[in-house]
Motif scaffolding. Structure first.
Motif, PDB file in Angstrom:
ATOM      1  N   GLY A   1     -41.282 -30.959 -13.843  1.00 16.49           N
ATOM      2  CA  GLY A   1     -40.805 -29.862 -13.022  1.00 16.49           C
ATOM      3  C   GLY A   1     -41.925 -28.929 -12.603  1.00 16.49           C
ATOM      4  O   GLY A   1     -41.958 -28.438 -11.469  1.00 16.49           O
ATOM      5  N   ALA A   2     -42.861 -28.684 -13.515  1.00  9.94           N
ATOM      6  CA  ALA A   2     -43.991 -27.804 -13.201  1.00  9.94           C
ATOM      7  C   ALA A   2     -44.882 -28.413 -12.122  1.00  9.94           C
ATOM      8  O   ALA A   2     -45.516 -27.690 -11.356  1.00  9.94           O
ATOM      9  CB  ALA A   2     -44.808 -27.533 -14.464  1.00  9.94           C
TER      10      ALA A   2
ATOM     11  N   ALA B   1     -37.822 -29.438  -8.790  1.00  8.02           N
ATOM     12  CA  ALA B   1     -38.383 -28.773  -9.964  1.00  8.02           C
ATOM     13  C   ALA B   1     -37.287 -28.065 -10.757  1.00  8.02           C
ATOM     14  O   ALA B   1     -37.265 -28.133 -11.992  1.00  8.02           O
ATOM     15  CB  ALA B   1     -39.469 -27.783  -9.538  1.00  8.02           C
ATOM     16  N   ILE B   2     -36.375 -27.410 -10.058  1.00  8.32           N
ATOM     17  CA  ILE B   2     -35.290 -26.694 -10.730  1.00  8.32           C
ATOM     18  C   ILE B   2     -34.416 -27.666 -11.520  1.00  8.32           C
ATOM     19  O   ILE B   2     -34.050 -27.404 -12.671  1.00  8.32           O
ATOM     20  CB  ILE B   2     -34.455 -25.892  -9.710  1.00  8.32           C
TER      21      ILE B   2
ATOM     22  N   GLY C   1     -34.633 -30.427 -18.669  1.00  7.40           N
ATOM     23  CA  GLY C   1     -35.481 -30.143 -19.828  1.00  7.40           C
ATOM     24  C   GLY C   1     -34.815 -29.210 -20.817  1.00  7.40           C
ATOM     25  O   GLY C   1     -34.844 -29.435 -22.028  1.00  7.40           O
ATOM     26  N   PHE C   2     -34.195 -28.140 -20.296  1.00  4.76           N
ATOM     27  CA  PHE C   2     -33.510 -27.197 -21.179  1.00  4.76           C
ATOM     28  C   PHE C   2     -32.320 -27.845 -21.875  1.00  4.76           C
ATOM     29  O   PHE C   2     -32.083 -27.626 -23.068  1.00  4.76           O
ATOM     30  CB  PHE C   2     -33.064 -25.952 -20.406  1.00  4.76           C
TER      31      PHE C   2
ATOM     32  N   TRP D   1     -39.941 -30.673 -18.309  1.00  6.65           N
ATOM     33  CA  TRP D   1     -40.573 -29.406 -17.917  1.00  6.65           C
ATOM     34  C   TRP D   1     -41.913 -29.644 -17.240  1.00  6.65           C
ATOM     35  O   TRP D   1     -42.244 -29.001 -16.253  1.00  6.65           O
ATOM     36  CB  TRP D   1     -40.768 -28.501 -19.120  1.00  6.65           C
TER      37      TRP D   1
ATOM     38  N   TYR E   1     -36.257 -28.705 -14.624  1.00 13.19           N
ATOM     39  CA  TYR E   1     -36.241 -27.625 -15.623  1.00 13.19           C
ATOM     40  C   TYR E   1     -34.897 -27.583 -16.352  1.00 13.19           C
ATOM     41  O   TYR E   1     -34.838 -27.444 -17.569  1.00 13.19           O
ATOM     42  CB  TYR E   1     -36.524 -26.265 -14.987  1.00 13.19           C
TER      43      TYR E   1
END
Length: 121
Positions: free
Chosen positions: A33-34, A41-42, A48-49, A30, A45
């Motif tokens: 990605g930020a 980045a997507i 990360g999820f 995350w 994310y």
């Protein structure tokens, strides 16, 4: 509830450490990605999820093999991993305060592991 053998508790501890690692890796993704943009980045994310989600499922599985009062606090080892990942992948500094705090976290997790396995200090 059945009595937990040392072997079963050890499996719970191993699973909770895997869960903490997956959670920390998810948070690292995350953060990366930020700091990125666009499809990169997507993707981070989503990674990360998925990682954090897997960590939660592994944590739920770990609770079958031990007491919540032992296993849940051991998830704090993720804080120590975050410091390590931050230094390795994000060029964050490791200060003496971070080292001292991490030492307390690791010591606490070791003591909980000993308690969970029924050993006397």
């Amino acid at each position: 509830m059945k009595t937990k053998s040392g072997k079963t508790i050890s499996l719970g501890i191993i699973l909770i450490l895997v869960a903490a690692t997956l959670s920390s890796l998810g948070q690292l993704a995350w953060k990366l990605g930020a700091d990125g943009s666009g499809i990169y980045a997507i993707i981070l994310y989503v990674i990360g999820f998925v990682s954090a989600g897997l960590g939660m499922f592994v944590m739920m599985a770990a609770f079958r093999f031990g007491e919540v009062s032992i296993l849940q606090p051991m998830m704090s080892i993720g804080f120590a991993l975050s410091i390590l990942f931050g230094a390795l992948f994000l060029n964050e500094s490791i200060t003496w305060y971070k080292l001292l705090g991490t030492a307390f976290i690791i010591l606490g997790s070791v003591l909980l592991g000993i308690e969970g396995n029924g050993e006397k200090v």
